[in-house]
Design a protein around this motif. Structure first.
Motif, PDB file in Angstrom:
ATOM      1  N   TYR A 177       0.816  -1.210   0.000  1.00  0.00           N
ATOM      2  CA  TYR A 177       0.000   0.000   0.000  1.00  0.00           C
ATOM      3  C   TYR A 177       0.857   1.270   0.000  1.00  0.00           C
ATOM      4  O   TYR A 177       0.598   2.205  -0.767  1.00  0.00           O
ATOM      5  N   SER A 178       1.877   1.300   0.840  1.00  0.00           N
ATOM      6  CA  SER A 178       2.727   2.484   0.883  1.00  0.00           C
ATOM      7  C   SER A 178       3.511   2.639  -0.416  1.00  0.00           C
ATOM      8  O   SER A 178       3.698   3.758  -0.913  1.00  0.00           O
ATOM      9  N   THR A 179       3.954   1.516  -0.989  1.00  0.00           N
ATOM     10  CA  THR A 179       4.692   1.580  -2.252  1.00  0.00           C
ATOM     11  C   THR A 179       3.814   2.103  -3.381  1.00  0.00           C
ATOM     12  O   THR A 179       4.229   2.974  -4.166  1.00  0.00           O
ATOM     13  N   LEU A 180       2.604   1.581  -3.478  1.00  0.00           N
ATOM     14  CA  LEU A 180       1.695   2.022  -4.535  1.00  0.00           C
ATOM     15  C   LEU A 180       1.293   3.476  -4.356  1.00  0.00           C
ATOM     16  O   LEU A 180       1.212   4.237  -5.333  1.00  0.00           O
ATOM     17  N   ALA A 181       1.029   3.886  -3.114  1.00  0.00           N
ATOM     18  CA  ALA A 181       0.640   5.277  -2.864  1.00  0.00           C
ATOM     19  C   ALA A 181       1.745   6.227  -3.283  1.00  0.00           C
ATOM     20  O   ALA A 181       1.489   7.295  -3.862  1.00  0.00           O
ATOM     21  N   SER A 182       2.986   5.845  -3.009  1.00  0.00           N
ATOM     22  CA  SER A 182       4.111   6.689  -3.388  1.00  0.00           C
ATOM     23  C   SER A 182       4.318   6.701  -4.896  1.00  0.00           C
ATOM     24  O   SER A 182       4.537   7.752  -5.503  1.00  0.00           O
ATOM     25  N   ARG A 183       4.222   5.533  -5.510  1.00  0.00           N
ATOM     26  CA  ARG A 183       4.490   5.425  -6.949  1.00  0.00           C
ATOM     27  C   ARG A 183       3.442   6.167  -7.764  1.00  0.00           C
ATOM     28  O   ARG A 183       3.766   6.805  -8.771  1.00  0.00           O
ATOM     29  N   PHE A 184       2.186   6.092  -7.343  1.00  0.00           N
ATOM     30  CA  PHE A 184       1.109   6.715  -8.113  1.00  0.00           C
ATOM     31  C   PHE A 184       0.656   8.051  -7.528  1.00  0.00           C
ATOM     32  O   PHE A 184      -0.280   8.661  -8.039  1.00  0.00           O
ATOM     33  N   ASP A 185       1.292   8.474  -6.452  1.00  0.00           N
ATOM     34  CA  ASP A 185       0.989   9.757  -5.821  1.00  0.00           C
ATOM     35  C   ASP A 185      -0.494   9.858  -5.475  1.00  0.00           C
ATOM     36  O   ASP A 185      -1.191  10.784  -5.890  1.00  0.00           O
ATOM     37  N   VAL A 186      -0.961   8.888  -4.695  1.00  0.00           N
ATOM     38  CA  VAL A 186      -2.360   8.888  -4.261  1.00  0.00           C
ATOM     39  C   VAL A 186      -2.418   8.967  -2.742  1.00  0.00           C
ATOM     40  O   VAL A 186      -1.460   8.634  -2.035  1.00  0.00           O
ATOM     41  N   ALA A 187      -3.565   9.410  -2.235  1.00  0.00           N
ATOM     42  CA  ALA A 187      -3.774   9.478  -0.792  1.00  0.00           C
ATOM     43  C   ALA A 187      -3.806   8.062  -0.213  1.00  0.00           C
ATOM     44  O   ALA A 187      -4.299   7.130  -0.848  1.00  0.00           O
ATOM     45  N   LEU A 188      -3.286   7.915   1.000  1.00  0.00           N
ATOM     46  CA  LEU A 188      -3.182   6.601   1.619  1.00  0.00           C
ATOM     47  C   LEU A 188      -3.690   6.626   3.046  1.00  0.00           C
ATOM     48  O   LEU A 188      -3.355   7.506   3.837  1.00  0.00           O
ATOM     49  N   LEU A 189      -4.544   5.653   3.365  1.00  0.00           N
ATOM     50  CA  LEU A 189      -4.921   5.346   4.740  1.00  0.00           C
ATOM     51  C   LEU A 189      -4.320   3.968   5.010  1.00  0.00           C
ATOM     52  O   LEU A 189      -4.839   2.964   4.534  1.00  0.00           O
ATOM     53  N   PRO A 190      -3.228   3.875   5.751  1.00  0.00           N
ATOM     54  CA  PRO A 190      -2.474   2.621   5.826  1.00  0.00           C
ATOM     55  C   PRO A 190      -3.244   1.423   6.358  1.00  0.00           C
ATOM     56  O   PRO A 190      -3.028   0.294   5.908  1.00  0.00           O
TER      57      PRO A 190
END
Length: 230
Positions: A177-190
């Motif tokens: 989840y953290s990797t995808l949020a960073s790669r695609f620049d999306v908001a993340l709720l871990p």
């Protein structure tokens, strides 16, 4: 108004005899307009939505084990109706859904609802089944890309696995989840269940699904990441 998106082929109705189908059609043609007119007289109509939040989740978002109106997604719709009635919430969550199922449904859901914001809250069932984390990551990446291609913002809602699956798997799963949020620049709720994870009373007998009383806490948790996207 919250709507449930139930277009999955797995839930398609079985065929009926032709006579029953004709009878049902006649009932719809005759009865529905009268029922609709009566409803309009008894309840105020909500304004047509200017924008839609589409929630693609599993049983944790579908309100498993309780009336759908008590789930956090329905409570989100109630909050938006009070604070900003221009928004509508469509709950396309299905109990038992995996990231592969979400990937298969996302394009159709985007075409039907044209959301401005997509909440992707999938992965728990992949983890409980021990499915490869790389496969889940690819499916989630596809969903994020499809939402971006449709012009929607994305909130990625993560999950964590219990330690009995092994530390390496649990770490890789959460890291998706953290990797995808960073790669695609999306908001993340871990971690969706973070506010209640250590509270046994917040869960049903299966120790997996939150009780109705815990849903407002989940909504408040999701709201911290979702509100900036609205």
């Amino acid at each position: 108004m919250q709507r449930n998106d139930n277009h999955s082929g797995r839930y398609a109705a079985s065929s009926r005899p032709v006579q029953c189908a004709i009878g049902l059609l006649l009932w719809v043609v005759v009865a529905i307009p009268s029922l609709h007119a009566a409803q309009l007289q008894s309840t105020p109509a909500r304004e047509a939505p200017d924008a839609t939040v589409l929630v693609m989740g599993d049983s944790l978002s579908a309100g498993y084990g309780m009336p759908a109106a008590q789930g956090w997604v329905a409570l989100l719709d109630e909050r938006l109706e009070k604070q900003d009635p221009g928004w509508e919430v469509v709950n396309a969550s299905i109990s038992g859904e995996t990231t592969a199922g979400g990937r298969a449904r996302i394009v159709g859901a985007l075409a039907r609802h044209r959301p401005r914001v997509v909440v992707v809250a999938l992965g728990a069932n992949d983890g409980l089944r021990g499915l490869p984390t790389a496969q889940a990551a690819a499916n989630l990446a596809y969903m994020i890309g499809a939402a971006h291609g449709a012009g929607a913002k994305v909130l990625l809602v993560g999950m964590q696995m219990p330690p009995n699956l092994g530390a390496a798997y649990a770490d890789a799963f959460a890291g998706n989840y953290s990797t995808l949020a960073s790669r695609f620049d999306v908001a993340l709720l871990p971690f969706l269940l973070e506010p209640i994870a250590l509270d046994r009373a917040a869960f049903q007998a299966d120790n997996l699904h939150p009780v109705a009383a815990a849903q407002p806490r989940l909504l408040d948790h999701v709201w911290t990441a979702l509100e900036p996207l609205l």
